[in-house]
Design a protein around this motif. Structure first.
Motif, PDB file in Angstrom:
ATOM      1  N   ASN A  41      37.137  97.306  65.494  1.00 57.27           N
ATOM      2  CA  ASN A  41      37.426  95.872  65.431  1.00 57.27           C
ATOM      3  C   ASN A  41      37.561  95.371  63.997  1.00 57.27           C
ATOM      4  N   ASP A  42      36.838  95.987  63.063  1.00 58.89           N
ATOM      5  CA  ASP A  42      37.005  95.606  61.660  1.00 58.89           C
ATOM      6  C   ASP A  42      38.404  95.987  61.179  1.00 58.89           C
ATOM      7  N   ALA A  43      38.909  97.116  61.667  1.00 54.75           N
ATOM      8  CA  ALA A  43      40.232  97.586  61.248  1.00 54.75           C
ATOM      9  C   ALA A  43      41.363  96.878  61.981  1.00 54.75           C
ATOM     10  N   MET A  44      41.133  96.515  63.259  1.00 58.69           N
ATOM     11  CA  MET A  44      42.209  95.972  64.081  1.00 58.69           C
ATOM     12  C   MET A  44      42.552  94.520  63.764  1.00 58.69           C
ATOM     13  N   THR A  45      41.883  93.939  62.783  1.00 61.38           N
ATOM     14  CA  THR A  45      42.293  92.602  62.337  1.00 61.38           C
ATOM     15  C   THR A  45      43.541  92.679  61.467  1.00 61.38           C
ATOM     16  N   TYR A  46      44.025  93.884  61.244  1.00 60.62           N
ATOM     17  CA  TYR A  46      45.217  94.061  60.411  1.00 60.62           C
ATOM     18  C   TYR A  46      46.434  93.392  61.045  1.00 60.62           C
ATOM     19  N   ASP A  47      47.143  92.625  60.237  1.00 65.75           N
ATOM     20  CA  ASP A  47      48.378  91.969  60.674  1.00 65.75           C
ATOM     21  C   ASP A  47      49.538  92.604  59.920  1.00 65.75           C
ATOM     22  N   LYS A  48      50.419  93.265  60.666  1.00 67.04           N
ATOM     23  CA  LYS A  48      51.503  94.021  60.060  1.00 67.04           C
ATOM     24  C   LYS A  48      52.473  93.121  59.307  1.00 67.04           C
ATOM     25  N   SER A 108      51.976  90.089  57.783  1.00 68.08           N
ATOM     26  CA  SER A 108      51.450  89.546  56.528  1.00 68.08           C
ATOM     27  C   SER A 108      50.733  90.589  55.688  1.00 68.08           C
ATOM     28  N   LYS A 109      50.558  91.802  56.279  1.00 67.59           N
ATOM     29  CA  LYS A 109      49.841  92.886  55.600  1.00 67.59           C
ATOM     30  C   LYS A 109      48.450  92.446  55.137  1.00 67.59           C
ATOM     31  N   SER A 110      47.788  91.703  56.009  1.00 67.79           N
ATOM     32  CA  SER A 110      46.436  91.229  55.703  1.00 67.79           C
ATOM     33  C   SER A 110      45.471  91.774  56.743  1.00 67.79           C
ATOM     34  N   GLY A 111      44.177  91.642  56.446  1.00 64.30           N
ATOM     35  CA  GLY A 111      43.163  92.154  57.350  1.00 64.30           C
ATOM     36  C   GLY A 111      42.975  93.648  57.182  1.00 64.30           C
ATOM     37  N   GLY A 112      42.522  94.287  58.254  1.00 60.29           N
ATOM     38  CA  GLY A 112      42.261  95.720  58.187  1.00 60.29           C
ATOM     39  C   GLY A 112      40.796  96.020  57.951  1.00 60.29           C
ATOM     40  N   PRO A 113      40.454  97.288  57.693  1.00 62.13           N
ATOM     41  CA  PRO A 113      39.046  97.683  57.493  1.00 62.13           C
ATOM     42  C   PRO A 113      38.523  97.225  56.141  1.00 62.13           C
ATOM     43  N   ASN A 114      38.173  95.966  56.060  1.00 62.04           N
ATOM     44  CA  ASN A 114      37.757  95.363  54.791  1.00 62.04           C
ATOM     45  C   ASN A 114      36.334  94.820  54.802  1.00 62.04           C
ATOM     46  N   GLY A 115      35.571  95.134  55.859  1.00 56.52           N
ATOM     47  CA  GLY A 115      34.190  94.678  55.923  1.00 56.52           C
ATOM     48  C   GLY A 115      34.012  93.244  56.373  1.00 56.52           C
ATOM     49  N   SER A 116      35.075  92.596  56.818  1.00 55.75           N
ATOM     50  CA  SER A 116      34.969  91.177  57.192  1.00 55.75           C
ATOM     51  C   SER A 116      34.070  90.961  58.399  1.00 55.75           C
ATOM     52  N   ILE A 117      33.923  91.993  59.225  1.00 54.77           N
ATOM     53  CA  ILE A 117      33.134  91.835  60.445  1.00 54.77           C
ATOM     54  C   ILE A 117      31.651  91.620  60.157  1.00 54.77           C
TER      55      ILE A 117
END
Length: 350
Positions: free
Chosen positions: A129-136, A138-147
């Motif tokens: 779920n931390d990785a699946m926030t990626y938006d293709k 806008s190329k934002s999100g992803g496994p960035n620790g936001s969770i």
């Protein structure tokens, strides 16, 4: 007007030879031996518009520069070998320190997970779920620790993941205590914990196939498992943490989502039925229920059956390699991978 030249500061580089007086014509044995006159000092003179000042022995600036260049070149050639050896030694030391640090991280996470095996599904979903926030787009999100932020982990799609996050918080305290380059990022910690959780599932399967014998199970996993592949995780180590939660609405509630919703989400980030089937363990606490749902879809069903058959073999090669490839080589690398850097070594910042 005569300008000063730097060459006057390097007289020792000039091959100036002392003048030797001719031998005396006297043949008297009692005469004192003839000694050559002392070397006459010669100055390097600066050239003026009308020639060299004060006469004297003259060397052009070009000659002196040639001498200087030759001297420096010889020094560089003599010392280049030591420079190369020093660089190699420094690189080897850094690699060893990095290897030792990652080995310690694996040990800390292994101990934490072994004491809480019931949290393995949650650790896997936490990483997904931390990785699946990626938006293709806008190329934002992803496994960035936001969770890790309370406002994100409290969202419906992350229900039940707080215990896994709390486990990692405790592990992080220990890891940060021996990290020489600053605190470990949550982005790295969450994904590295998923690696350890995956290994735990494969090891548990090997032990089960050996009738519960841990020693034999360990040997089976070492012999047939993908332990060598896990080194690729280390190359993906070094992400920075985001400073704010990722936008809402990017991750489905996997337990409530239809197969179509799952396929649409995977498709939105560039994945297909194969990836969805092999990642079934990440999509909720009950893998069997998830696979039963996925098996009803004609696109996903062949892949579900393929991996179910593989799990029954001794080596689980297709299933294990398939899950590893899709998680490590694709899902884990979503987002700005250009942030990856060397971390947790003396003088670096994690």
């Amino acid at each position: 007007m005569m300008g000063a030249s730097f060459v006057s500061t390097v007289p020792s580089l000039l091959p100036l030879q002392a003048q030797v007086a001719p031998p005396s014509s006297s043949t008297s044995s009692s005469a004192a031996p003839v000694r050559p006159p002392a070397a006459r000092p010669v100055a390097v003179r600066c050239k003026t518009e009308n020639g060299f000042a004060d006469g004297g022995e003259e060397l052009s600036r070009r000659d002196v520069l040639k001498l200087v260049g030759a001297s420096v070149g010889i020094e560089l050639m003599a010392s280049s070998g030591s420079f190369v050896e020093s660089a190699r030694a420094a690189d080897l030391i850094q690699r060893r320190q990095r290897s030792e640090f990652l080995s310690n991280v694996r040990g800390t996470l292994f101990t934490a997970i072994k004491g809480n095996p019931d949290l393995i599904p949650s650790l896997l979903m936490l990483a997904l779920n931390d990785a699946m926030t990626y938006d293709k787009a806008s190329k934002s999100g992803g496994p960035n620790g936001s969770i890790r932020f309370s406002s994100e982990i409290s969202r419906p799609e992350n229900k039940g993941l707080s215990a896994a996050m709390n486990l990692l918080e405790e592990a992080k305290k220990e890891i940060d205590s021996y990290s020489k380059g600053g605190p470990m990022s949550y982005a790295d910690l969450i994904q590295y914990a998923a690696q350890s959780a995956l290994k735990a599932t494969f090891l548990a399967s090997a032990i089960r196939k050996c009738g519960g014998n841990e020693e034999k199970g360990g040997l089976l996993y070492t012999a047939y498992g993908s332990s060598g592949q896990w080194g690729l995780f280390d190359k993906q180590f070094g992400r920075s943490d985001t400073t704010e939660p990722d936008p809402e609405g990017r991750v489905p509630q996997w337990e409530k989502a239809s197969v179509k919703e799952m396929k649409d989400k995977f498709s939105a980030i560039g994945f297909g039925p194969r990836q969805l089937a092999v990642m079934s363990l990440f999509l909720g606490p009950d893998q069997t229920a998830t696979e039963t749902l996925l098996a009803a879809d004609p696109d996903v069903s062949p892949w579900v059956q393929k991996y179910q058959r593989s799990r029954e073999t001794v080596s689980e090669t297709d299933y294990e390699v398939g899950r590893f490839d899709n998680y490590s080589d694709q899902i884990k690398q979503l987002g700005p991978t250009n942030q990856l850097r060397s971390v947790h070594l003396p003088g670096s910042k994690g």
